[in-house]
Design a protein around this motif. Sequence first.
Motif, PDB file in Angstrom:
ATOM      1  N   LEU A  13       0.832  -1.204   0.000  1.00 38.76           N
ATOM      2  CA  LEU A  13       0.000   0.000   0.000  1.00 38.76           C
ATOM      3  C   LEU A  13       0.869   1.258   0.000  1.00 38.76           C
ATOM      4  O   LEU A  13       1.906   1.291   0.660  1.00 38.76           O
ATOM      5  N   PRO A  14       0.410   2.307  -0.686  1.00 35.75           N
ATOM      6  CA  PRO A  14       1.153   3.566  -0.609  1.00 35.75           C
ATOM      7  C   PRO A  14       1.012   4.181   0.781  1.00 35.75           C
ATOM      8  O   PRO A  14      -0.007   4.010   1.446  1.00 35.75           O
ATOM      9  N   ALA A  15       2.041   4.877   1.206  1.00 40.67           N
ATOM     10  CA  ALA A  15       2.035   5.506   2.527  1.00 40.67           C
ATOM     11  C   ALA A  15       1.062   6.688   2.547  1.00 40.67           C
ATOM     12  O   ALA A  15       0.991   7.455   1.589  1.00 40.67           O
ATOM     13  N   LEU A  16       0.332   6.821   3.636  1.00 40.40           N
ATOM     14  CA  LEU A  16      -0.545   7.972   3.833  1.00 40.40           C
ATOM     15  C   LEU A  16       0.319   9.197   4.073  1.00 40.40           C
ATOM     16  O   LEU A  16       1.222   9.178   4.913  1.00 40.40           O
ATOM     17  N   SER A  17       0.051  10.221   3.345  1.00 43.16           N
ATOM     18  CA  SER A  17       0.793  11.476   3.495  1.00 43.16           C
ATOM     19  C   SER A  17       0.104  12.353   4.537  1.00 43.16           C
ATOM     20  O   SER A  17      -1.125  12.338   4.659  1.00 43.16           O
ATOM     21  N   GLU A  18       0.881  13.119   5.275  1.00 44.58           N
ATOM     22  CA  GLU A  18       0.304  14.044   6.251  1.00 44.58           C
ATOM     23  C   GLU A  18      -0.529  15.117   5.562  1.00 44.58           C
ATOM     24  O   GLU A  18      -1.410  15.709   6.175  1.00 44.58           O
ATOM     25  N   SER A  19      -0.274  15.340   4.266  1.00 40.97           N
ATOM     26  CA  SER A  19      -1.036  16.339   3.519  1.00 40.97           C
ATOM     27  C   SER A  19      -2.263  15.745   2.820  1.00 40.97           C
ATOM     28  O   SER A  19      -3.032  16.478   2.204  1.00 40.97           O
ATOM     29  N   ASP A  20      -2.466  14.442   2.938  1.00 44.01           N
ATOM     30  CA  ASP A  20      -3.661  13.800   2.383  1.00 44.01           C
ATOM     31  C   ASP A  20      -4.887  14.460   3.017  1.00 44.01           C
ATOM     32  O   ASP A  20      -4.884  14.723   4.227  1.00 44.01           O
ATOM     33  N   PRO A  70       6.503  -1.924  11.108  1.00 43.15           N
ATOM     34  CA  PRO A  70       6.646  -0.469  11.170  1.00 43.15           C
ATOM     35  C   PRO A  70       5.539   0.279  10.422  1.00 43.15           C
ATOM     36  O   PRO A  70       5.252   1.430  10.708  1.00 43.15           O
ATOM     37  N   ARG A  71       4.902  -0.382   9.473  1.00 40.09           N
ATOM     38  CA  ARG A  71       3.769   0.202   8.744  1.00 40.09           C
ATOM     39  C   ARG A  71       2.642  -0.815   8.730  1.00 40.09           C
ATOM     40  O   ARG A  71       2.879  -2.020   8.767  1.00 40.09           O
ATOM     41  N   GLY A  72       1.429  -0.305   8.670  1.00 37.91           N
ATOM     42  CA  GLY A  72       0.277  -1.195   8.620  1.00 37.91           C
ATOM     43  C   GLY A  72      -0.900  -0.510   7.965  1.00 37.91           C
ATOM     44  O   GLY A  72      -0.908   0.709   7.799  1.00 37.91           O
ATOM     45  N   ALA A  73      -1.872  -1.309   7.595  1.00 35.96           N
ATOM     46  CA  ALA A  73      -3.106  -0.768   7.034  1.00 35.96           C
ATOM     47  C   ALA A  73      -3.928  -0.173   8.179  1.00 35.96           C
ATOM     48  O   ALA A  73      -3.777  -0.563   9.327  1.00 35.96           O
ATOM     49  N   CYS A  74      -4.767   0.784   7.841  1.00 34.85           N
ATOM     50  CA  CYS A  74      -5.662   1.405   8.825  1.00 34.85           C
ATOM     51  C   CYS A  74      -7.050   1.434   8.215  1.00 34.85           C
ATOM     52  O   CYS A  74      -7.212   1.864   7.076  1.00 34.85           O
ATOM     53  N   THR A  75      -8.044   1.006   8.976  1.00 28.68           N
ATOM     54  CA  THR A  75      -9.403   0.968   8.450  1.00 28.68           C
ATOM     55  C   THR A  75      -9.962   2.366   8.181  1.00 28.68           C
ATOM     56  O   THR A  75     -10.912   2.510   7.430  1.00 28.68           O
ATOM     57  N   LEU A  76      -9.364   3.392   8.763  1.00 34.70           N
ATOM     58  CA  LEU A  76      -9.819   4.764   8.516  1.00 34.70           C
ATOM     59  C   LEU A  76      -9.308   5.316   7.193  1.00 34.70           C
ATOM     60  O   LEU A  76      -9.879   6.259   6.650  1.00 34.70           O
ATOM     61  N   PHE A  77      -8.216   4.751   6.694  1.00 37.68           N
ATOM     62  CA  PHE A  77      -7.588   5.229   5.463  1.00 37.68           C
ATOM     63  C   PHE A  77      -7.448   4.068   4.471  1.00 37.68           C
ATOM     64  O   PHE A  77      -6.350   3.559   4.253  1.00 37.68           O
ATOM     65  N   PRO A  78      -8.555   3.623   3.878  1.00 43.16           N
ATOM     66  CA  PRO A  78      -8.504   2.471   2.977  1.00 43.16           C
ATOM     67  C   PRO A  78      -7.534   2.705   1.819  1.00 43.16           C
ATOM     68  O   PRO A  78      -7.473   3.790   1.249  1.00 43.16           O
ATOM     69  N   GLY A  79      -6.763   1.669   1.526  1.00 44.36           N
ATOM     70  CA  GLY A  79      -5.831   1.739   0.414  1.00 44.36           C
ATOM     71  C   GLY A  79      -4.526   2.435   0.733  1.00 44.36           C
ATOM     72  O   GLY A  79      -3.693   2.637  -0.140  1.00 44.36           O
ATOM     73  N   LYS A  80      -4.311   2.818   1.984  1.00 43.64           N
ATOM     74  CA  LYS A  80      -3.088   3.508   2.398  1.00 43.64           C
ATOM     75  C   LYS A  80      -2.512   2.795   3.620  1.00 43.64           C
ATOM     76  O   LYS A  80      -3.236   2.178   4.383  1.00 43.64           O
ATOM     77  N   SER A  81      -1.208   2.923   3.807  1.00 34.64           N
ATOM     78  CA  SER A  81      -0.585   2.397   5.017  1.00 34.64           C
ATOM     79  C   SER A  81      -0.196   3.572   5.908  1.00 34.64           C
ATOM     80  O   SER A  81       0.048   4.678   5.425  1.00 34.64           O
ATOM     81  N   VAL A  82      -0.176   3.324   7.202  1.00 36.42           N
ATOM     82  CA  VAL A  82       0.206   4.356   8.170  1.00 36.42           C
ATOM     83  C   VAL A  82       1.410   3.864   8.963  1.00 36.42           C
ATOM     84  O   VAL A  82       1.658   2.657   9.066  1.00 36.42           O
ATOM     85  N   ALA A  83       2.146   4.783   9.522  1.00 37.71           N
ATOM     86  CA  ALA A  83       3.307   4.435  10.336  1.00 37.71           C
ATOM     87  C   ALA A  83       2.849   3.909  11.689  1.00 37.71           C
ATOM     88  O   ALA A  83       1.949   4.476  12.310  1.00 37.71           O
ATOM     89  N   GLY A  84       3.460   2.837  12.144  1.00 37.32           N
ATOM     90  CA  GLY A  84       3.133   2.290  13.462  1.00 37.32           C
ATOM     91  C   GLY A  84       3.396   3.290  14.569  1.00 37.32           C
ATOM     92  O   GLY A  84       2.707   3.304  15.581  1.00 37.32           O
ATOM     93  N   LYS A  85       4.382   4.169  14.374  1.00 34.70           N
ATOM     94  CA  LYS A  85       4.683   5.189  15.381  1.00 34.70           C
ATOM     95  C   LYS A  85       3.932   6.492  15.106  1.00 34.70           C
ATOM     96  O   LYS A  85       4.180   7.494  15.754  1.00 34.70           O
ATOM     97  N   GLY A  86       2.976   6.455  14.168  1.00 36.86           N
ATOM     98  CA  GLY A  86       2.183   7.637  13.840  1.00 36.86           C
ATOM     99  C   GLY A  86       1.016   7.835  14.792  1.00 36.86           C
ATOM    100  O   GLY A  86       0.863   7.101  15.780  1.00 36.86           O
TER     101      GLY A  86
END
Length: 113
Positions: free
Chosen positions: A41-48, A88-104
């Motif tokens: 999955l592409p990483a979720l950007s803070e500017s998304d 270190p990264r995982g999927a998040c049900t709030l952001f379908p199709g994107k991965s988020v940082a585990g430390k985010g």
Amino acid sequence: MSQPTTSRPKTVCGTRREFLAAVAGVAAIAALPLAARADDLPALSESDPTGSALGYKEDASKVEAAKFPTHKPTQTCAGCSFYQGTGPRGACTLFPGKSVAGKGWCSAFAQKT
């Protein structure tokens, strides 16, 4: 004389064998590790737009306390019930199709139980 053949009733999915093959296929897909799929999955950007609306930060230590007073230093995506991963990264049900940082972190944080 020929013997009558007995036909087995078909299930909604066809024969019992076809049904079991379909169930096995679905189980095999579901058994794939979530972390492996999150890597694709592409990483979720803070500017998304959605990430920005929820105050998403790649690093929870950089969350603005004045802007998000409910944030606690111990809260990270890895400890959130919406996070689906173990690395270190995982999927998040709030952001379908994107991965988020585990430390985010984001403002929708909900502690895993």
